[in-house]
Design a protein around this motif. Structure first.
Motif, PDB file in Angstrom:
ATOM      1  N   LYS A  78       0.888  -1.717  -0.167  1.00 42.86           N
ATOM      2  CA  LYS A  78       0.150   0.017   0.326  1.00 42.86           C
ATOM      3  C   LYS A  78       0.663   0.904  -0.154  1.00 42.86           C
ATOM      4  O   LYS A  78       2.236   1.816   0.409  1.00 42.86           O
ATOM      5  CB  LYS A  78      -1.054  -0.133   1.713  1.00 42.86           C
ATOM      6  CG  LYS A  78      -1.912  -1.186   1.596  1.00 42.86           C
ATOM      7  CD  LYS A  78      -2.714  -1.248   2.694  1.00 42.86           C
ATOM      8  CE  LYS A  78      -1.554  -0.951   3.402  1.00 42.86           C
ATOM      9  NZ  LYS A  78      -1.216  -3.123   3.998  1.00 42.86           N
ATOM     10  N   GLY A 249      -5.649   8.397   2.029  1.00 40.71           N
ATOM     11  CA  GLY A 249      -6.065   7.104   1.100  1.00 40.71           C
ATOM     12  C   GLY A 249      -5.299   6.296   0.839  1.00 40.71           C
ATOM     13  O   GLY A 249      -3.859   6.780   1.219  1.00 40.71           O
ATOM     14  N   ASP A 255     -11.509   0.666  -2.718  1.00 39.98           N
ATOM     15  CA  ASP A 255     -12.197  -0.659  -1.665  1.00 39.98           C
ATOM     16  C   ASP A 255     -11.529  -0.304  -0.467  1.00 39.98           C
ATOM     17  O   ASP A 255     -12.629  -0.157   0.847  1.00 39.98           O
ATOM     18  CB  ASP A 255     -12.115  -1.575  -2.123  1.00 39.98           C
ATOM     19  CG  ASP A 255     -13.333  -1.448  -3.106  1.00 39.98           C
ATOM     20  OD1 ASP A 255     -14.359  -0.720  -3.801  1.00 39.98           O
ATOM     21  OD2 ASP A 255     -13.022  -2.897  -3.945  1.00 39.98           O
ATOM     22  N   LEU A 256     -10.369  -0.231  -0.324  1.00 39.35           N
ATOM     23  CA  LEU A 256      -9.297  -0.488   0.696  1.00 39.35           C
ATOM     24  C   LEU A 256      -9.698   0.829   1.419  1.00 39.35           C
ATOM     25  O   LEU A 256      -9.383   1.048   3.094  1.00 39.35           O
ATOM     26  CB  LEU A 256      -7.866  -1.150   0.748  1.00 39.35           C
ATOM     27  CG  LEU A 256      -6.862  -0.763   2.114  1.00 39.35           C
ATOM     28  CD1 LEU A 256      -7.951  -1.965   2.989  1.00 39.35           C
ATOM     29  CD2 LEU A 256      -5.848  -1.671   1.790  1.00 39.35           C
ATOM     30  N   THR A 257      -9.253   2.111   0.830  1.00 41.55           N
ATOM     31  CA  THR A 257      -9.478   3.508   1.460  1.00 41.55           C
ATOM     32  C   THR A 257     -10.329   3.199   2.050  1.00 41.55           C
ATOM     33  O   THR A 257     -10.848   4.110   3.220  1.00 41.55           O
ATOM     34  CB  THR A 257      -8.906   4.132   0.460  1.00 41.55           C
ATOM     35  OG1 THR A 257      -7.893   4.192  -0.717  1.00 41.55           O
ATOM     36  CG2 THR A 257      -9.742   5.995   1.147  1.00 41.55           C
ATOM     37  N   ARG A 258     -11.814   3.326   1.654  1.00 40.04           N
ATOM     38  CA  ARG A 258     -13.055   3.640   1.841  1.00 40.04           C
ATOM     39  C   ARG A 258     -13.366   2.674   3.204  1.00 40.04           C
ATOM     40  O   ARG A 258     -13.789   2.451   4.064  1.00 40.04           O
ATOM     41  CB  ARG A 258     -14.721   2.858   1.049  1.00 40.04           C
ATOM     42  CG  ARG A 258     -13.941   3.873   0.235  1.00 40.04           C
ATOM     43  CD  ARG A 258     -15.182   3.633  -0.691  1.00 40.04           C
ATOM     44  NE  ARG A 258     -15.575   2.266  -1.587  1.00 40.04           N
ATOM     45  CZ  ARG A 258     -15.344   2.365  -2.470  1.00 40.04           C
ATOM     46  NH1 ARG A 258     -14.538   3.607  -3.603  1.00 40.04           N
ATOM     47  NH2 ARG A 258     -14.768   1.949  -3.755  1.00 40.04           N
ATOM     48  N   ALA A 259     -12.849   1.399   3.187  1.00 39.56           N
ATOM     49  CA  ALA A 259     -12.702   0.537   4.244  1.00 39.56           C
ATOM     50  C   ALA A 259     -11.790   0.869   5.805  1.00 39.56           C
ATOM     51  O   ALA A 259     -12.095   0.537   6.592  1.00 39.56           O
ATOM     52  CB  ALA A 259     -12.862  -0.985   4.177  1.00 39.56           C
ATOM     53  N   THR A 260     -10.950   1.473   5.431  1.00 42.10           N
ATOM     54  CA  THR A 260      -9.507   2.324   6.274  1.00 42.10           C
ATOM     55  C   THR A 260      -9.964   3.542   6.929  1.00 42.10           C
ATOM     56  O   THR A 260      -9.884   3.906   8.035  1.00 42.10           O
ATOM     57  CB  THR A 260      -8.442   1.721   5.966  1.00 42.10           C
ATOM     58  OG1 THR A 260      -8.341   0.496   5.480  1.00 42.10           O
ATOM     59  CG2 THR A 260      -7.328   2.016   6.861  1.00 42.10           C
ATOM     60  N   GLY A 262     -11.981   7.252   7.153  1.00 43.51           N
ATOM     61  CA  GLY A 262     -12.736   8.063   7.086  1.00 43.51           C
ATOM     62  C   GLY A 262     -13.174   9.365   7.412  1.00 43.51           C
ATOM     63  O   GLY A 262     -12.033   9.580   8.419  1.00 43.51           O
ATOM     64  N   ARG A 272      -8.340   3.656  10.596  1.00 43.30           N
ATOM     65  CA  ARG A 272      -8.126   3.265  11.291  1.00 43.30           C
ATOM     66  C   ARG A 272      -7.666   1.899  11.451  1.00 43.30           C
ATOM     67  O   ARG A 272      -6.987   0.645  10.293  1.00 43.30           O
ATOM     68  CB  ARG A 272      -9.649   2.093  10.651  1.00 43.30           C
ATOM     69  CG  ARG A 272     -10.422   0.257  11.480  1.00 43.30           C
ATOM     70  CD  ARG A 272     -11.695   0.174  10.947  1.00 43.30           C
ATOM     71  NE  ARG A 272     -12.284  -1.237  12.187  1.00 43.30           N
ATOM     72  CZ  ARG A 272     -11.908  -2.440  11.647  1.00 43.30           C
ATOM     73  NH1 ARG A 272     -11.203  -2.898  10.441  1.00 43.30           N
ATOM     74  NH2 ARG A 272     -12.927  -3.202  11.584  1.00 43.30           N
ATOM     75  N   ASP A 274      -4.523  -0.937  12.816  1.00 41.00           N
ATOM     76  CA  ASP A 274      -4.264  -2.953  12.513  1.00 41.00           C
ATOM     77  C   ASP A 274      -4.170  -3.441  13.997  1.00 41.00           C
ATOM     78  O   ASP A 274      -3.770  -3.997  14.394  1.00 41.00           O
ATOM     79  CB  ASP A 274      -4.242  -3.552  11.560  1.00 41.00           C
ATOM     80  CG  ASP A 274      -4.717  -3.713  10.043  1.00 41.00           C
ATOM     81  OD1 ASP A 274      -5.357  -3.812  10.284  1.00 41.00           O
ATOM     82  OD2 ASP A 274      -3.433  -3.694   9.334  1.00 41.00           O
TER      83      ASP A 274
END
Length: 397
Positions: A78, A249, A255-260, A262, A272, A274
């Protein structure tokens, strides 16, 4: 100080970053990036040029400055998108916390976020950074020599990883050199309590930092969030970080940006992580480790960092240690400790020894069942332990 210039959209270019003194030649180019004029993607000059991930140029944030790789051990590679305002906010929060702008010494690779920030903080503060000779890797004497080049009267700062601090404290003149710094930021890996105590006895001011590429580097110093940084824990203890230093992001990974990432109703960006942690009764954040590093043994969870800290504090003769889980027929995973002995240690340390020393200090299910001695721990990135490689040693026997 450098202020925001025009918007940075498109034209993202890989930037080969050499180690040591030659990295200072990149300052004029990085100055453009810190204005938001020329976004770059730093990478090690000694390696191949990485491809720019496929992305929609219209999705790039305004004033994009750098796209920096993460050093995570798992998952898809990433690259975090950091804007000029985010980097400036990080630099200024750091200087406000440490006591004011100063001169920095580069002693770690500058293509990682911690080393890159040494240069960017200097640019934002209008000071001239120094760099040590890293031609033959990190040599304590080269650090001592480089530390003699500071401008008289300037506040002195540097960023190191724990192993570098240990080597300097072991070196004649190393502690004297470290004492000249107003603050020595220590990141990349957890700082063992024993190392902090040793530095305090030597009157060296260490500051343990917590952060990552996604937060423009360290955003929590000695357990306390930098100004304007927010820290929250969710129901499972996962650490959430918010504030103006948060990246916009991952390049090419919507997709990973939206999940991680905000943004809340107040406009604060959040990341968010780990990592899991807890807050002590003084309000200080303690990072217990990564969620995917937790060991599940007999149906119970073990945070490796807590066991590592207990070993370093209470087991004599051990210089460094990494605790991981390895497959076990009876327990699902067994708690395993890979360790390095202190120079001149007279006796080896067995798993039974570790269990005897740690009993009543950690829960019984967290006591190591396997132990192995090595001369050097596997590492990756800027001094971080390579837990995958450590686990593989125990898996292969």
């Amino acid at each position: 100080m450098i202020e925001q210039g025009v918007k940075g959209r498109g034209g993202l270019q890989p930037l080969a970053v050499p180690t040591g003194v030659p990295a200072l030649a990149l300052l004029p180019l990085l100055e453009q990036s810190l204005r938001g004029d020329r976004p770059v993607m730093p990478h090690a000059a000694s390696g191949p040029v990485p491809p720019v991930p496929v992305h929609d140029p219209a999705s790039l944030p305004d004033a994009l400055a750098v796209v920096v790789g993460t050093s995570g051990s798992t998952g898809t590679p990433k690259r975090a998108m950091l804007t000029a305002p985010a980097l400036r906010a990080s630099a200024r929060a750091t200087h406000d916390t440490l006591g004011g702008p100063g001169q920095w010494l580069l002693a770690i690779p500058a293509h990682h976020i911690a080393g890159l920030q040494v240069l960017l903080r200097s640019l934002d503060a209008g000071t001239s950074p120094l760099a040590m000779d890293l031609t033959d890797g990190f040599r304590p004497q080269s650090f001592v020599t480089a530390a003699e080049g500071f401008t008289p009267g300037a506040r002195r700062y540097t960023s190191l990883v724990p192993t570098q601090v240990v080597r300097l404290l072991d070196h004649p003149g190393g502690a004297d050199a470290l004492r000249t710094f107003d603050a020595v930021l220590v990141g990349g890996a957890a700082m063992p309590p024993r190392l902090r105590a040793r530095a305090e006895r030597a009157r060296v001011h260490l500051v343990a930092t917590y952060g990552m590429s996604e937060t423009a580097g360290g955003c929590v110093y000695d357990g306390v969030a930098l100004p304007r940084t927010e820290v929250e824990l969710d129901e499972e203890g996962r650490i959430l970080l918010g504030g103006p230093t948060i990246a916009h992001g991952y390049l090419g990974l919507p997709d990973l940006t939206r999940a991680t990432f905000g943004t809340d109703e107040d406009g604060i960006r959040w990341f968010r992580t780990d990592d899991v942690g807890h807050v002590d009764d003084r309000g200080r954040l303690h990072v217990d480790g990564r969620l995917d590093d937790l060991i599940n043994t007999g149906g119970l969870k073990v945070a490796p960092r807590l066991v590592e800290e207990a070993i370093l504090e209470h087991v004599p003769g051990i210089r460094d240690v990494v605790v991981v889980g390895a497959p076990d027929r009876e327990w699902g995973e067994a708690v395993c400790a890979l360790f390095v002995l202190e120079p001149g240690a007279l006796h080896d340390v067995t798993a039974d020894d570790l269990r005897a020393y740690l009993r009543d200090l950690v829960p019984d299910h967290a006591l190591p069942r396997r132990a192995r001695r090595v001369t050097d721990l596997p590492t990756r990135g800027p001094g971080k332990p390579d837990r995958r490689a450590v686990a593989a040693l125990f898996t292969m026997g």
